[in-house]
Design a protein around this motif. Structure first.
Motif, PDB file in Angstrom:
ATOM      1  N   LEU A  87       0.630  -1.001   0.015  1.00 39.57           N
ATOM      2  CA  LEU A  87       0.042   0.010  -0.016  1.00 39.57           C
ATOM      3  C   LEU A  87       0.772   1.255   0.111  1.00 39.57           C
ATOM      4  O   LEU A  87       0.391   2.069  -0.552  1.00 39.57           O
ATOM      5  CB  LEU A  87      -0.833  -0.032   1.222  1.00 39.57           C
ATOM      6  CG  LEU A  87      -2.250  -0.838   1.136  1.00 39.57           C
ATOM      7  CD1 LEU A  87      -2.665  -0.851   2.585  1.00 39.57           C
ATOM      8  CD2 LEU A  87      -3.110   0.060   0.256  1.00 39.57           C
ATOM      9  N   THR A  88       1.962   1.190   0.640  1.00 42.34           N
ATOM     10  CA  THR A  88       3.055   2.218   0.770  1.00 42.34           C
ATOM     11  C   THR A  88       3.675   2.504  -0.630  1.00 42.34           C
ATOM     12  O   THR A  88       3.710   3.655  -0.998  1.00 42.34           O
ATOM     13  CB  THR A  88       3.726   2.184   2.001  1.00 42.34           C
ATOM     14  OG1 THR A  88       3.409   1.760   3.186  1.00 42.34           O
ATOM     15  CG2 THR A  88       4.713   3.199   2.139  1.00 42.34           C
ATOM     16  N   TRP A  89       3.994   1.391  -1.184  1.00 43.21           N
ATOM     17  CA  TRP A  89       4.582   1.672  -2.462  1.00 43.21           C
ATOM     18  C   TRP A  89       3.593   2.285  -3.380  1.00 43.21           C
ATOM     19  O   TRP A  89       3.914   3.057  -4.362  1.00 43.21           O
ATOM     20  CB  TRP A  89       4.919   0.351  -3.212  1.00 43.21           C
ATOM     21  CG  TRP A  89       6.218   0.078  -2.702  1.00 43.21           C
ATOM     22  CD1 TRP A  89       6.913  -1.076  -1.704  1.00 43.21           C
ATOM     23  CD2 TRP A  89       7.484   0.380  -3.062  1.00 43.21           C
ATOM     24  NE1 TRP A  89       8.231  -1.132  -1.548  1.00 43.21           N
ATOM     25  CE2 TRP A  89       8.598  -0.200  -2.534  1.00 43.21           C
ATOM     26  CE3 TRP A  89       7.954   1.454  -4.174  1.00 43.21           C
ATOM     27  CZ2 TRP A  89      10.226  -0.021  -2.690  1.00 43.21           C
ATOM     28  CZ3 TRP A  89       9.282   1.760  -4.121  1.00 43.21           C
ATOM     29  CH2 TRP A  89      10.088   0.982  -3.618  1.00 43.21           C
ATOM     30  N   ARG A  90       2.258   1.757  -3.223  1.00 40.13           N
ATOM     31  CA  ARG A  90       1.147   2.202  -4.075  1.00 40.13           C
ATOM     32  C   ARG A  90       0.921   3.895  -4.046  1.00 40.13           C
ATOM     33  O   ARG A  90       0.939   4.541  -4.960  1.00 40.13           O
ATOM     34  CB  ARG A  90      -0.207   1.597  -3.815  1.00 40.13           C
ATOM     35  CG  ARG A  90      -0.997   1.989  -4.764  1.00 40.13           C
ATOM     36  CD  ARG A  90      -2.492   1.474  -4.332  1.00 40.13           C
ATOM     37  NE  ARG A  90      -3.622   2.065  -5.088  1.00 40.13           N
ATOM     38  CZ  ARG A  90      -4.462   1.617  -5.886  1.00 40.13           C
ATOM     39  NH1 ARG A  90      -4.704   0.300  -5.768  1.00 40.13           N
ATOM     40  NH2 ARG A  90      -5.468   2.199  -6.411  1.00 40.13           N
ATOM     41  N   THR A  91       1.077   4.233  -2.711  1.00 39.94           N
ATOM     42  CA  THR A  91       0.859   5.778  -2.931  1.00 39.94           C
ATOM     43  C   THR A  91       2.260   6.413  -3.186  1.00 39.94           C
ATOM     44  O   THR A  91       2.232   7.449  -3.809  1.00 39.94           O
ATOM     45  CB  THR A  91       0.532   6.308  -1.327  1.00 39.94           C
ATOM     46  OG1 THR A  91       1.287   5.536  -0.454  1.00 39.94           O
ATOM     47  CG2 THR A  91      -0.988   6.178  -0.970  1.00 39.94           C
ATOM     48  N   MET A  92       3.297   5.840  -3.020  1.00 37.57           N
ATOM     49  CA  MET A  92       4.725   6.433  -3.296  1.00 37.57           C
ATOM     50  C   MET A  92       4.646   6.627  -4.890  1.00 37.57           C
ATOM     51  O   MET A  92       5.311   7.591  -5.550  1.00 37.57           O
ATOM     52  CB  MET A  92       5.802   5.752  -2.989  1.00 37.57           C
ATOM     53  CG  MET A  92       5.987   5.766  -1.444  1.00 37.57           C
ATOM     54  SD  MET A  92       7.237   4.806  -0.556  1.00 37.57           S
ATOM     55  CE  MET A  92       8.688   5.131  -1.850  1.00 37.57           C
TER      56      MET A  92
ATOM     57  N   ASN B 229       2.288   7.073  -7.070  1.00 36.88           N
ATOM     58  CA  ASN B 229       1.200   7.796  -7.528  1.00 36.88           C
ATOM     59  C   ASN B 229       1.689   8.749  -8.116  1.00 36.88           C
ATOM     60  O   ASN B 229       2.526   9.769  -7.703  1.00 36.88           O
ATOM     61  CB  ASN B 229       0.117   8.345  -6.465  1.00 36.88           C
ATOM     62  CG  ASN B 229      -0.990   8.885  -7.066  1.00 36.88           C
ATOM     63  OD1 ASN B 229      -0.878   9.720  -7.785  1.00 36.88           O
ATOM     64  ND2 ASN B 229      -2.146   8.389  -6.779  1.00 36.88           N
TER      65      ASN B 229
ATOM     66  N   TRP C 237       9.296   6.688   4.688  1.00 37.93           N
ATOM     67  CA  TRP C 237       8.078   7.260   4.296  1.00 37.93           C
ATOM     68  C   TRP C 237       6.884   6.829   5.177  1.00 37.93           C
ATOM     69  O   TRP C 237       5.984   7.719   5.468  1.00 37.93           O
ATOM     70  CB  TRP C 237       7.632   6.891   2.841  1.00 37.93           C
ATOM     71  CG  TRP C 237       6.111   7.737   2.292  1.00 37.93           C
ATOM     72  CD1 TRP C 237       5.107   6.997   1.884  1.00 37.93           C
ATOM     73  CD2 TRP C 237       5.985   9.030   2.242  1.00 37.93           C
ATOM     74  NE1 TRP C 237       4.325   7.896   1.535  1.00 37.93           N
ATOM     75  CE2 TRP C 237       4.557   9.417   1.750  1.00 37.93           C
ATOM     76  CE3 TRP C 237       6.717  10.110   2.795  1.00 37.93           C
ATOM     77  CZ2 TRP C 237       4.061  10.438   1.625  1.00 37.93           C
ATOM     78  CZ3 TRP C 237       6.214  11.566   2.290  1.00 37.93           C
ATOM     79  CH2 TRP C 237       4.832  11.525   2.018  1.00 37.93           C
TER      80      TRP C 237
ATOM     81  N   ASN D 256      -4.635   4.108 -12.756  1.00 39.68           N
ATOM     82  CA  ASN D 256      -4.864   3.174 -11.486  1.00 39.68           C
ATOM     83  C   ASN D 256      -5.457   3.786 -10.272  1.00 39.68           C
ATOM     84  O   ASN D 256      -5.440   3.676  -9.393  1.00 39.68           O
ATOM     85  CB  ASN D 256      -3.228   3.339 -11.056  1.00 39.68           C
ATOM     86  CG  ASN D 256      -2.928   2.055 -10.060  1.00 39.68           C
ATOM     87  OD1 ASN D 256      -3.641   1.100  -9.885  1.00 39.68           O
ATOM     88  ND2 ASN D 256      -2.164   2.251  -9.029  1.00 39.68           N
TER      89      ASN D 256
ATOM     90  N   ILE E 269      -1.114  -2.935  -5.492  1.00 36.95           N
ATOM     91  CA  ILE E 269      -0.580  -2.018  -6.334  1.00 36.95           C
ATOM     92  C   ILE E 269      -1.390  -1.734  -7.813  1.00 36.95           C
ATOM     93  O   ILE E 269      -1.941  -0.555  -8.063  1.00 36.95           O
ATOM     94  CB  ILE E 269       1.024  -2.122  -6.544  1.00 36.95           C
ATOM     95  CG1 ILE E 269       1.733  -2.246  -5.106  1.00 36.95           C
ATOM     96  CG2 ILE E 269       1.550  -1.122  -7.642  1.00 36.95           C
ATOM     97  CD1 ILE E 269       2.995  -2.430  -5.224  1.00 36.95           C
ATOM     98  N   THR E 270      -1.581  -2.713  -8.394  1.00 37.33           N
ATOM     99  CA  THR E 270      -2.100  -2.631  -9.724  1.00 37.33           C
ATOM    100  C   THR E 270      -3.074  -3.256 -10.092  1.00 37.33           C
ATOM    101  O   THR E 270      -4.027  -3.361 -11.203  1.00 37.33           O
ATOM    102  CB  THR E 270      -0.933  -2.792 -10.997  1.00 37.33           C
ATOM    103  OG1 THR E 270      -0.565  -4.281 -10.871  1.00 37.33           O
ATOM    104  CG2 THR E 270       0.168  -2.213 -10.752  1.00 37.33           C
TER     105      THR E 270
ATOM    106  N   TRP F  21      -4.198   6.626   6.477  1.00 36.67           N
ATOM    107  CA  TRP F  21      -2.606   6.478   6.309  1.00 36.67           C
ATOM    108  C   TRP F  21      -1.964   6.571   7.554  1.00 36.67           C
ATOM    109  O   TRP F  21      -0.917   5.942   8.165  1.00 36.67           O
ATOM    110  CB  TRP F  21      -2.131   7.413   5.222  1.00 36.67           C
ATOM    111  CG  TRP F  21      -2.392   6.940   4.023  1.00 36.67           C
ATOM    112  CD1 TRP F  21      -3.370   7.708   3.213  1.00 36.67           C
ATOM    113  CD2 TRP F  21      -2.005   6.026   3.165  1.00 36.67           C
ATOM    114  NE1 TRP F  21      -3.402   6.796   1.987  1.00 36.67           N
ATOM    115  CE2 TRP F  21      -2.987   5.824   2.033  1.00 36.67           C
ATOM    116  CE3 TRP F  21      -1.134   4.874   3.529  1.00 36.67           C
ATOM    117  CZ2 TRP F  21      -2.671   4.821   1.021  1.00 36.67           C
ATOM    118  CZ3 TRP F  21      -0.984   3.885   2.659  1.00 36.67           C
ATOM    119  CH2 TRP F  21      -1.599   3.745   1.362  1.00 36.67           C
TER     120      TRP F  21
END
Lengths: 285, 429, 275
Positions: free
Chosen positions: A116-121, A123, C28, B259, A229-230, C239
């Motif tokens: 989930l964190t990668w997904r927002t990163m 974006n 992050w 996405n 992610i996708t 988050w």
């Protein structure tokens, strides 16, 4: 020496009983679902219809290609990186445990949360990665939202997640190599990198092979990160065999396709790891 | 596990103190039936995370007080929910009595007889007071959904949402754009806003759920997924025109639109990065919440814009159903009835969850709570709304549509060839 | 001597570059966990903001977070200990003895790791239902053993092969029983290997989402399922609290890593015995 023949059997039985009890029904179920066909004229009513239809499908061939792309690059890069980092850690004295903790920390984060964190990163609009790029004066990228680059970045996430696994096993292996071997090598004037290639790694051959096998299998089965992610998109650019089998099982109600894909994965990975498994078996004799 | 509860309770005792509960139940006890007839029994409930769940969850103790029935509640996020329910159903081990359902899966769920027929329970005077429950108070659309796919009465609607146009008043005023009322005006406005650099023109779902807003555009251009004979209509000239419009509109959305799912389109609006939004009305109350929204007081709402064939937004009714394997169906029905009763839906409407009952739109204080502008827009949109025709394999079809639409949005092919490819793949299912 | 320095500089350089890559998402998360709800979704993303501890407090105050932690601890302790108890003896048998069918069994165990959970989920749920283990800690633990058994067996086999056989032979001549040799001779020297596979097995169990979801309902809700349920809403992800909870839930892992580090150093000195 009678006890010598019985003893290994006693050690083996618990594992075998455990696995058979747990898996016999799921395996029968999977095979039945995949190949059972009432309409078949064979003595045992089975057919390869589902399998034949599947392999003629363009989408499935793409699934296979994506799986192989992801598996190959993710496995090889994280394996090599694991060796390099283990070697570097072994060489240094200062801040070694600091680096070790940082380098294996991705293992500690739950895959769903890190995905989930990668997904927002990723974006492109509000992700931190594009902010960093822009800060250094580069153009923002599309990352996982473009068909041409999505699979590459999924592979990067997989490498991020599993390199620590390789590192941990290889580093632990390096630590079991007796100090005197390294010392005698350095007295003979062999530098430490050559010592790694010609002495340490061959000693650890079995361990390396096993690390590679497990890394390979985890890459083949990668699910959580892609799903978060996708979901297999954009287009079908990141749809691997496992993602496809998820959809057929739980969303599209075609469990027979899931079973066929499962067996396909099983056979394919057995073929791929058979050589390595036999090699490890040979070593001890 | 008892030990676990004690241990967890002990640890959190350091931080927490709990309140005592009491409520006014007179609106429920006036029903002509015995609420207490199953005192001491229990009902298991599985809900997906949803605004409806968020609002009704704190009210469940009222039901427990009213009936003496113990409710065991389990929540899951939507993705896990959609894994757990089919997995347990297929395995024959699904053990929840009442759970949320999606009408799109009705052909499979009813075909397999996984869902209980609720009609006998609605007509049973020992567990239902028809004058209190007022089944005919549900919208005709919601009653159609209950028996969708010409099956049996199995899905009771809990929400009524449709696409509305949410826009930033300040940006539109500043650029001198009037509120778009047609599709062409919408595209022109979105383009103008994006070019001005003040914000992206629109935010829309381009990810897994692209089919949901997608149908609204197709329908407003006269297209549809399947025609009334359930034949493929996705590549009719009208459908292609609608898809083409959507592809063009998506170019005015923020980068990464392929996405974009709920979380992303919400974030784009909440943070003020997008100026218009043409998706479910559920977002509106959130935009007025100052703890998460940067745009409080700056947003307006309008009905779905008109296309060449009218304004036909897509709509959605979340539903609840009962498991066929439930042992005490009457006790489970009491919960279902309580949760979908006129009084409950009125209370939820005041909390911003617009209900599928006529009465829930006429509650006192509703217009003060949500504003007439929003209510009118939502009502108007819902009035002309469409709903996709469901067939077995619905999700597989829309997934193929998603993949092709994404290719079109990314410019890898045009809308016409994408829709033809979709139709081609559908015909092979 | 000059060469050594250059070598070390390169090593440090590689380590620093890789560390940035590996720590970035975690950093992050760390930043997100100290932000209020508005800051977490700000555009452009905020690096500087006034930090708040409320996310951590909310997570720590949450009863169910502790219940889920308890479930995860119970499940991973049970599964890891049983898997080690049946896996290490078998690995020893593979490494030291020849018997009929051993390679076939070893390959079968490897293949259990290859079958994706998705494929066998439905029949597995039926099996667990049949033996009444659905939604129990024992049930989820048994499924988690599947995740780790192959790793334990194959990695320990490789470790044990690398160990010198002389010590065991000496002990055997002294009249010690075979089981006693495993316990008092093999386990101590194989410690680095055991600690490594224990840590990995623990991770496999701790991070598993799929079996916890399909096999648990009310009484067993392991952390990964709880975190995603609690902090991913229908409309948006929370988050701040998700990141805080995600970081808090790594504490057991960090403890294990610290233990592992100590044992690796001990393993180093034991390695010298061979000479």
């Amino acid at each position: 020496m009678k006890n010598k023949t019985y003893f290994p059997i006693i050690l083996t039985i618990p594992v075998v009983i455990f696995l058979l009890a747990l898996l016999i029904y799921p395996l029968i179920y999977t095979f039945t679902l995949a190949f059972y066909d009432e309409a078949s004229d064979n003595f045992i009513p089975f057919s390869l219809n589902v399998f034949n239809n599947l392999i003629q499908e363009e989408r499935f061939l793409k699934n296979v290609y994506h799986t192989i792309f992801l598996t190959f690059f993710s496995t090889s890069i994280s394996f090599l990186l694991g060796i390099i980092l283990a070697y570097c850690l072994d060489q240094i004295k200062i801040a070694r445990s600091f680096f070790l903790v940082i380098l294996i920390s991705p293992l500690a984060i739950m895959p769903v949360v890190s995905a989930l964190t990668w997904r927002t990163m990723f974006n492109p609009l509000y992700g931190i990665l594009n902010s960093i790029l822009k800060f250094f004066g580069f153009e923002g990228m599309e990352w996982v939202t473009d068909t041409s680059s999505a699979l590459t970045w999924i592979t990067v996430v997989d490498i991020w997640q599993w390199t620590p696994f390789c590192l941990l096993l290889i580093y632990a292996g390096l630590k079991t190599i007796p100090v005197d071997i390294k010392e005698s090598a350095s007295i003979d004037g062999i530098n430490s990198f050559k010592e790694l290639i010609y002495i340490s790694l061959p000693i650890l051959f079995n361990l390396l092979l096993i690390t590679l096998i497990f890394r390979f299998m985890e890459a083949f089965k990668a699910f959580d990160s892609i799903m978060v992610i996708t979901q297999g998109g954009p287009g079908n650019a990141t749809e691997t065999m496992v993602i496809r089998s998820y959809y057929t099982a739980f969303r599209w109600y075609k469990p027979e396709i899931t079973s066929v894909i499962g067996i396909f994965i099983l056979i394919f990975t057995i073929l791929c790891t058979r050589w390595a498994g036999t090699k490890i078996g040979e070593q001890e004799n | 596990m008892f030990l676990k509860k004690i241990l967890a309770g002990f640890i959190s005792l350091i931080f927490i103190s709990s309140g005592v509960f009491s409520a006014d139940l007179s609106n429920y006890t006036n029903a002509n039936m015995d609420w207490k007839q199953f005192e001491g029994e229990s009902v298991t409930v599985l809900l997906s995370k949803h605004p409806w769940q968020e609002q009704i969850e704190p009210l469940i103790p009222e039901f427990e007080e009213l009936t003496g029935i113990d409710v065991k509640l389990k929540l899951l996020p939507e993705n896990q929910y959609l894994t757990k329910v089919p997995a347990d159903m297929e395995a024959g081990t699904f053990k929840f009595d009442v759970f949320m359902t999606q009408l799109y899966e009705a052909p499979k769920f009813c075909g397999e007889k996984w869902l209980a027929d609720l009609e006998p329970l609605i007509n049973d005077p020992s567990v239902t007071d028809p004058n209190w429950y007022k089944y005919n108070d549900f919208f005709a659309g919601a009653r159609d959904v209950a028996v969708i796919g010409n099956t049996y009465l199995s899905h009771i609607a809990i929400t009524a949402e449709s696409q509305v146009l949410v826009y930033r008043k300040d940006i539109l005023d500043e650029l001198g754009i009037s509120v778009p009322s047609t599709m062409d005006e919408l595209l022109a406005a979105a383009t103008k806003i994006t070019e001005s650099g003040k914000a992206y023109g629109i935010t829309t779902r381009g990810g897994p759920a692209i089919w949901w807003p997608g149908l609204g555009y197709l329908a407003s251009y006269g297209g549809e997924y399947l025609d009334s004979n359930l034949d493929i209509a996705i590549n009719s000239p009208e459908s292609i025109a609608g898809a083409d419009f959507y592809v063009k509109l998506a170019q005015q959305a923020p980068p990464g639109v392929t996405n974009f799912d709920w979380d992303e389109i919400n974030t784009a609006m909440l943070s003020g990065q997008a100026a218009m939004f043409l998706d479910s009305s559920v977002i509106y109350p959130r935009l007025q919440d100052a703890s998460i929204s940067e745009v409080v007081g700056k947003v307006g709402v309008a009905p779905f814009p008109t296309g060449p064939k009218g304004a036909k937004p897509n709509s959605h009714y979340w539903t609840v159903s009962m498991n066929e394997a439930t042992e005490n169906k009457k006790a489970a029905w009491l919960f279902l009835q309580w949760a979908t009763s006129p009084d409950m839906q009125a209370r939820l409407a005041l909390a911003g969850i617009l209900g599928p009952r006529t009465s829930s739109w006429e509650v006192d204080g509703l217009s003060e709570q949500l504003g007439d502008e929003f209510l009118d827009a939502a009502k108007k949109s819902l009035g002309g709304a469409v709903i996709p025709r469901v067939t077995p394999g619905f999700f597989e079809r829309v997934d193929i549509f998603r993949a092709e639409m994404q290719e079109a949005i990314l410019g890898n092919k045009d809308a016409e060839s994408a829709m033809n490819a979709t139709a081609d793949a559908w015909s092979k299912l | 001597m000059k060469y050594l320095n250059i070598n070390k500089i390169i090593c440090y350089f590689i380590l620093i570059i890789s560390s940035i890559f590996f720590i970035l998402p975690i950093l992050w998360m760390f930043l997100q966990s100290f932000k209020n709800a508005k800051d977490t979704i700000a555009i452009p993303p905020k690096i500087f903001f006034s930090p708040t501890f409320s996310n951590y407090l909310k997570v720590l105050k949450n009863d169910y977070f502790w219940e889920a932690t308890f479930d995860s601890v119970i499940v991973s302790l049970m599964s890891v200990s049983v898997a080690l108890a049946i896996g290490i003896p078998f690995a020893y048998a593979l490494a030291r003895f020849n018997f009929r069918g051993k390679n076939e069994i070893a390959h079968f165990i490897l293949s259990t790791k290859m079958l994706p959970g998705i494929v066998i989920a439905i029949p597995l749920v039926q099996t667990f239902n049949y033996i009444n283990l659905l939604d129990t800690h024992i049930g989820v633990s048994i499924a988690h053993i599947l995740l780790m058994l192959a790793v334990i067996v194959w990695v320990m086999r490789a470790f044990l092969q690398n160990l010198p056989i002389d010590l065991e032979e000496a002990a055997l001549l002294d009249g010690a029983s075979r089981l006693r040799i495993i316990w008092s001779v093999i386990l101590p020297i194989a410690r680095p290997g055991i600690v490594t596979v224990t840590a990995l097995s623990f991770l496999f169990s701790w991070n598993d989402l799929f079996f916890g979801l399909t096999l648990g309902s009310f009484d067993v809700v392991p952390l990964p399922i709880y975190l995603t349920t609690e902090y991913i809403g229908y409309l948006a992800v929370n988050w701040g609290e998700l990141s805080a909870a995600g970081l808090l839930s790594t504490f057991p892992i960090i403890i294990i890593v610290i233990l592992l580090r100590d044992n690796l150093i001990r393993g180093l000195s034991l390695g010298a015995i061979k000479g």
